[in-house]
Design a protein around this motif. Structure first.
Motif, PDB file in Angstrom:
ATOM      1  N   GLN A 119       1.078  -1.362  -0.304  1.00 49.16           N
ATOM      2  CA  GLN A 119      -0.377   0.216   0.210  1.00 49.16           C
ATOM      3  C   GLN A 119       0.970   1.330   0.312  1.00 49.16           C
ATOM      4  N   LYS A 120       0.718   2.079  -0.861  1.00 48.22           N
ATOM      5  CA  LYS A 120       1.186   3.375  -0.981  1.00 48.22           C
ATOM      6  C   LYS A 120       0.229   4.601  -0.654  1.00 48.22           C
ATOM      7  N   PRO A 121       0.857   5.368  -0.193  1.00 43.40           N
ATOM      8  CA  PRO A 121       0.594   6.595   0.204  1.00 43.40           C
ATOM      9  C   PRO A 121      -0.181   7.884  -0.971  1.00 43.40           C
ATOM     10  N   GLN A 122      -1.579   8.258  -0.119  1.00 46.52           N
ATOM     11  CA  GLN A 122      -2.237   8.845  -1.198  1.00 46.52           C
ATOM     12  C   GLN A 122      -1.737   9.493  -2.426  1.00 46.52           C
ATOM     13  N   THR A 123      -1.289  10.388  -2.030  1.00 49.25           N
ATOM     14  CA  THR A 123       0.052  11.857  -3.123  1.00 49.25           C
ATOM     15  C   THR A 123       1.285  11.079  -2.813  1.00 49.25           C
ATOM     16  N   ILE A 124       2.332  11.076  -4.386  1.00 49.49           N
ATOM     17  CA  ILE A 124       3.541  10.671  -4.049  1.00 49.49           C
ATOM     18  C   ILE A 124       3.715  12.197  -5.099  1.00 49.49           C
ATOM     19  N   ILE A 125       5.087  12.382  -4.982  1.00 48.75           N
ATOM     20  CA  ILE A 125       5.322  13.209  -5.507  1.00 48.75           C
ATOM     21  C   ILE A 125       6.806  12.962  -6.012  1.00 48.75           C
ATOM     22  N   GLY A 126       7.064  12.813  -7.110  1.00 48.01           N
ATOM     23  CA  GLY A 126       8.545  12.219  -7.860  1.00 48.01           C
ATOM     24  C   GLY A 126       9.107  13.767  -8.707  1.00 48.01           C
ATOM     25  N   VAL A 127      10.687  13.813  -8.098  1.00 51.28           N
ATOM     26  CA  VAL A 127      11.573  14.280  -8.240  1.00 51.28           C
ATOM     27  C   VAL A 127      12.358  13.615  -9.379  1.00 51.28           C
ATOM     28  N   THR A 128      12.189  14.537 -10.631  1.00 52.82           N
ATOM     29  CA  THR A 128      12.929  13.328 -11.814  1.00 52.82           C
ATOM     30  C   THR A 128      14.442  14.473 -12.094  1.00 52.82           C
ATOM     31  N   GLY A 129      15.266  14.401 -12.399  1.00 55.49           N
ATOM     32  CA  GLY A 129      16.968  15.172 -12.895  1.00 55.49           C
ATOM     33  C   GLY A 129      17.436  13.861 -13.284  1.00 55.49           C
ATOM     34  N   THR A 130      18.823  15.176 -13.731  1.00 56.69           N
ATOM     35  CA  THR A 130      20.215  14.236 -13.778  1.00 56.69           C
ATOM     36  C   THR A 130      20.953  14.855 -12.258  1.00 56.69           C
ATOM     37  N   ASN A 131      20.282  15.864 -11.843  1.00 56.28           N
ATOM     38  CA  ASN A 131      21.883  15.948 -10.981  1.00 56.28           C
ATOM     39  C   ASN A 131      20.333  16.977  -9.401  1.00 56.28           C
ATOM     40  N   GLY A 132      20.767  16.957  -8.708  1.00 50.70           N
ATOM     41  CA  GLY A 132      20.264  17.681  -7.327  1.00 50.70           C
ATOM     42  C   GLY A 132      18.957  17.054  -6.860  1.00 50.70           C
ATOM     43  N   LYS A 133      18.287  16.209  -7.587  1.00 55.89           N
ATOM     44  CA  LYS A 133      17.291  15.042  -6.941  1.00 55.89           C
ATOM     45  C   LYS A 133      16.795  14.848  -5.480  1.00 55.89           C
ATOM     46  N   THR A 134      18.135  14.827  -4.656  1.00 56.93           N
ATOM     47  CA  THR A 134      17.683  14.202  -3.617  1.00 56.93           C
ATOM     48  C   THR A 134      17.208  15.926  -2.956  1.00 56.93           C
ATOM     49  N   THR A 135      18.405  17.216  -3.450  1.00 58.97           N
ATOM     50  CA  THR A 135      18.400  18.515  -2.556  1.00 58.97           C
ATOM     51  C   THR A 135      16.974  18.716  -2.373  1.00 58.97           C
ATOM     52  N   VAL A 136      16.404  18.241  -3.483  1.00 58.63           N
ATOM     53  CA  VAL A 136      14.984  18.955  -4.150  1.00 58.63           C
ATOM     54  C   VAL A 136      14.261  18.840  -3.360  1.00 58.63           C
ATOM     55  N   ALA A 137      14.588  17.268  -3.517  1.00 60.71           N
ATOM     56  CA  ALA A 137      13.549  16.218  -2.328  1.00 60.71           C
ATOM     57  C   ALA A 137      13.142  16.266  -0.663  1.00 60.71           C
ATOM     58  N   ASN A 138      14.864  17.073  -0.387  1.00 62.84           N
ATOM     59  CA  ASN A 138      14.420  17.658   0.746  1.00 62.84           C
ATOM     60  C   ASN A 138      13.868  18.846   0.939  1.00 62.84           C
ATOM     61  N   LEU A 139      14.458  19.552   0.100  1.00 64.78           N
ATOM     62  CA  LEU A 139      12.827  20.759   0.475  1.00 64.78           C
ATOM     63  C   LEU A 139      11.915  20.566   0.233  1.00 64.78           C
ATOM     64  N   VAL A 140      11.386  20.178  -0.887  1.00 69.94           N
ATOM     65  CA  VAL A 140       9.617  19.431  -0.580  1.00 69.94           C
ATOM     66  C   VAL A 140       9.399  19.223   0.333  1.00 69.94           C
ATOM     67  N   THR A 141       9.854  18.701   1.136  1.00 72.19           N
ATOM     68  CA  THR A 141       9.739  17.787   2.582  1.00 72.19           C
ATOM     69  C   THR A 141      10.060  17.957   3.490  1.00 72.19           C
ATOM     70  N   ASP A 142      10.791  19.130   3.686  1.00 71.91           N
ATOM     71  CA  ASP A 142      11.168  20.331   4.675  1.00 71.91           C
ATOM     72  C   ASP A 142       9.840  21.054   4.699  1.00 71.91           C
ATOM     73  N   ILE A 143       9.422  21.988   3.562  1.00 75.40           N
ATOM     74  CA  ILE A 143       8.018  22.617   3.673  1.00 75.40           C
ATOM     75  C   ILE A 143       7.462  22.054   3.745  1.00 75.40           C
ATOM     76  N   LEU A 144       6.606  21.250   3.542  1.00 70.01           N
ATOM     77  CA  LEU A 144       5.470  20.278   3.739  1.00 70.01           C
ATOM     78  C   LEU A 144       5.162  19.361   4.802  1.00 70.01           C
ATOM     79  N   THR A 145       6.323  19.514   5.891  1.00 66.92           N
ATOM     80  CA  THR A 145       6.390  19.375   7.113  1.00 66.92           C
ATOM     81  C   THR A 145       6.259  20.691   7.587  1.00 66.92           C
ATOM     82  N   HIS A 146       7.100  21.815   7.359  1.00 68.54           N
ATOM     83  CA  HIS A 146       6.206  22.774   8.328  1.00 68.54           C
ATOM     84  C   HIS A 146       5.296  22.999   8.026  1.00 68.54           C
TER      85      HIS A 146
END
Length: 184
Positions: A119-146
């Motif tokens: 079972q997966k979460p209802q909403t999944i946000i995917g971050v794609t690209g060549t470089n910086g995926k982890t940084t962008v995903a962490n920023l989005v996670t921080d914003i949503l958590t905040h």
């Protein structure tokens, strides 16, 4: 089947049988899933032990589930894979390892359709690209958590199939139900 593998299946079956037997009298210890897991282990290792289990007082738990259509072998395989993945996460953390990839690989080896069954979460946000995926995903996670959202996130960047599977394993209960409404 190779002898070491067979021995491990037999040992797993014996441990599950013992715990399942204790679960008959101890509230909170799940008898049926443990007996079903023991049955599955014996089915793959020792027909003699499988027959013994089915003829013992614990066999009624397996028969009841078969007759009532409760737990299929596919679901049992999924649960075994999930528990093995969670055990691998726990073991690797004890060894001070990140456990970002290997637990997901183990789960997929045991149950090839693991991600389909999980079972997966209802909403999944995917971050794609060549470089910086982890940084962008962490920023989005921080914003949503905040903003007060409960978010499942792969903070360490394991972004191939084993890493994604491991994160999803972390985000579910022991029976595969998601604990997060959203994932990044």
């Amino acid at each position: 089947m190779k002898r070491p593998t067979r021995v491990l299946w037999i040992l797993g079956g014996i441990v599950c049988t013992l715990l399942g037997s204790i679960g008959v009298v101890v509230p909170g210890l799940p008898t049926t899933p443990l007996v079903l897991l023991a049955s599955w282990c014996f089915l793959h290792s020792s027909p003699r032990l499988q027959r013994w289990l089915m003829q013992s007082f614990l066999g009624k738990y397996v028969r009841d589930y078969r007759e009532k259509g409760g737990l299929t072998m596919g679901k049992l395989r999924f649960l075994l894979a999930l528990w093995a993945g969670k055990a691998a996460i726990f073991g690797l953390q004890l060894l001070k390892r990140n456990a970002t990839h290997y637990p997901g690989v183990i789960a997929a080896k045991i149950c090839p359709d693991f991600l389909k069954r999980l079972q997966k979460p209802q909403t999944i946000i995917g971050v794609t690209g060549t470089n910086g995926k982890t940084t962008v995903a962490n920023l989005v996670t921080d914003i949503l958590t905040h903003q007060g959202q409960k978010v499942l996130s792969n903070r360490l960047g394991g972004n191939i199939l084993g890493g994604i599977t491991t994160v999803l394993i972390r985000g579910v209960s022991l029976f595969g139900k998601t604990k997060y409404p959203m994932a990044v």
